[in-house]
Scaffold this motif. Structure first.
Motif, PDB file in Angstrom:
ATOM      1  N   ASP A  84      -3.042   1.771  -4.154  1.00  0.00           N
ATOM      2  CA  ASP A  84      -3.920   2.343  -3.142  1.00  0.00           C
ATOM      3  C   ASP A  84      -5.319   1.790  -3.409  1.00  0.00           C
ATOM      4  O   ASP A  84      -5.510   0.983  -4.316  1.00  0.00           O
ATOM      5  N   ALA A  85      -6.290   2.213  -2.609  1.00  0.00           N
ATOM      6  CA  ALA A  85      -7.645   1.666  -2.743  1.00  0.00           C
ATOM      7  C   ALA A  85      -8.222   1.934  -4.127  1.00  0.00           C
ATOM      8  O   ALA A  85      -8.857   1.060  -4.721  1.00  0.00           O
ATOM      9  N   ALA A  86      -7.995   3.114  -4.664  1.00  0.00           N
ATOM     10  CA  ALA A  86      -8.552   3.460  -5.984  1.00  0.00           C
ATOM     11  C   ALA A  86      -7.927   2.606  -7.092  1.00  0.00           C
ATOM     12  O   ALA A  86      -8.628   2.131  -7.987  1.00  0.00           O
ATOM     13  N   VAL A 122     -11.075  -6.049   0.532  1.00  0.00           N
ATOM     14  CA  VAL A 122      -9.703  -6.512   0.289  1.00  0.00           C
ATOM     15  C   VAL A 122      -8.728  -5.341   0.424  1.00  0.00           C
ATOM     16  O   VAL A 122      -7.655  -5.481   1.022  1.00  0.00           O
ATOM     17  N   ALA A 123      -9.085  -4.189  -0.104  1.00  0.00           N
ATOM     18  CA  ALA A 123      -8.209  -3.014   0.002  1.00  0.00           C
ATOM     19  C   ALA A 123      -7.984  -2.634   1.463  1.00  0.00           C
ATOM     20  O   ALA A 123      -6.849  -2.370   1.877  1.00  0.00           O
ATOM     21  N   CYS A 124      -9.038  -2.633   2.262  1.00  0.00           N
ATOM     22  CA  CYS A 124      -8.901  -2.330   3.697  1.00  0.00           C
ATOM     23  C   CYS A 124      -8.030  -3.366   4.389  1.00  0.00           C
ATOM     24  O   CYS A 124      -7.165  -3.020   5.200  1.00  0.00           O
ATOM     25  N   TYR A 125      -8.243  -4.615   4.068  1.00  0.00           N
ATOM     26  CA  TYR A 125      -7.454  -5.687   4.663  1.00  0.00           C
ATOM     27  C   TYR A 125      -5.977  -5.537   4.298  1.00  0.00           C
ATOM     28  O   TYR A 125      -5.098  -5.621   5.155  1.00  0.00           O
ATOM     29  N   LEU A 126      -5.701  -5.305   3.024  1.00  0.00           N
ATOM     30  CA  LEU A 126      -4.313  -5.116   2.601  1.00  0.00           C
ATOM     31  C   LEU A 126      -3.688  -3.906   3.278  1.00  0.00           C
ATOM     32  O   LEU A 126      -2.521  -3.941   3.672  1.00  0.00           O
ATOM     33  N   GLN A 127      -4.447  -2.843   3.413  1.00  0.00           N
ATOM     34  CA  GLN A 127      -3.916  -1.643   4.053  1.00  0.00           C
ATOM     35  C   GLN A 127      -3.578  -1.921   5.522  1.00  0.00           C
ATOM     36  O   GLN A 127      -2.525  -1.510   6.002  1.00  0.00           O
ATOM     37  N   PHE A 145       0.832  -1.204   0.000  1.00  0.00           N
ATOM     38  CA  PHE A 145       0.000   0.000   0.000  1.00  0.00           C
ATOM     39  C   PHE A 145       0.861   1.247   0.000  1.00  0.00           C
ATOM     40  O   PHE A 145       1.732   1.426   0.825  1.00  0.00           O
ATOM     41  N   GLY A 146       0.620   2.113  -0.984  1.00  0.00           N
ATOM     42  CA  GLY A 146       1.362   3.356  -1.110  1.00  0.00           C
ATOM     43  C   GLY A 146       2.641   3.239  -1.919  1.00  0.00           C
ATOM     44  O   GLY A 146       3.313   4.236  -2.167  1.00  0.00           O
ATOM     45  N   LYS A 147       2.977   2.030  -2.363  1.00  0.00           N
ATOM     46  CA  LYS A 147       4.190   1.831  -3.156  1.00  0.00           C
ATOM     47  C   LYS A 147       3.870   1.834  -4.645  1.00  0.00           C
ATOM     48  O   LYS A 147       2.784   1.441  -5.056  1.00  0.00           O
ATOM     49  N   PRO A 148       4.849   2.222  -5.458  1.00  0.00           N
ATOM     50  CA  PRO A 148       4.664   2.101  -6.909  1.00  0.00           C
ATOM     51  C   PRO A 148       4.495   0.633  -7.296  1.00  0.00           C
ATOM     52  O   PRO A 148       5.087  -0.254  -6.668  1.00  0.00           O
ATOM     53  N   ALA A 149       3.700   0.387  -8.303  1.00  0.00           N
ATOM     54  CA  ALA A 149       3.514  -0.976  -8.807  1.00  0.00           C
ATOM     55  C   ALA A 149       4.857  -1.554  -9.206  1.00  0.00           C
ATOM     56  O   ALA A 149       5.747  -0.833  -9.662  1.00  0.00           O
ATOM     57  N   ALA A 150       4.999  -2.860  -9.019  1.00  0.00           N
ATOM     58  CA  ALA A 150       6.194  -3.619  -9.402  1.00  0.00           C
ATOM     59  C   ALA A 150       7.399  -3.283  -8.528  1.00  0.00           C
ATOM     60  O   ALA A 150       8.534  -3.491  -8.938  1.00  0.00           O
TER      61      ALA A 150
END
Length: 108
Positions: free
Chosen positions: A55-57, A89-94, A30-35
């Motif tokens: 991020d969530a979006a 899932v986004a909340c859980y990952l965060q 969360f908050g990191k660039p992809a890859a």
């Protein structure tokens, strides 16, 4: 979120010290660039060049149909069609990210 993430856990670990699976570890995503979250994983050129930040979006845009959202991705997951499941899932990952060296969690 944890129950829905069980679908993801077949390919993705949440801890950085777990062995690489079919997909990269999601520790600290969360908050990191992809890859960029798992240096041991070989990401697709599509994801490397996406200029996305997780991020969530972004997850909400990606998870309904990863191959449609990002042409050239190697992620084989069919997708999460339900918006409530994607949000969970986004909340859980965060939350998991917050305990694994990522950004501070907004979820409670």
């Amino acid at each position: 979120g944890k129950q829905i993430f069980a679908l993801c856990s077949a390919c993705h670990a949440l801890q950085a010290d777990e062995p690489v699976r079919e997909g990269p570890s999601l520790a600290g995503i969360f908050g990191k660039p992809a890859a960029m979250s798992d240096r041991a994983f070989k990401y697709s050129p599509a994801l490397v060049n996406s200029q996305w930040t997780w991020d969530a979006a972004t997850l909400d845009r990606f998870l309904p149909n990863p191959r449609r959202a990002l042409r050239g991705t190697t992620m084989t997951f069919i997708g999460l069609k339900d918006a409530n499941e994607r949000a969970a899932v986004a909340c859980y990952l965060q939350r998991q990210t917050a305990t694994n060296g990522g950004t501070k969690s907004l979820a409670k």
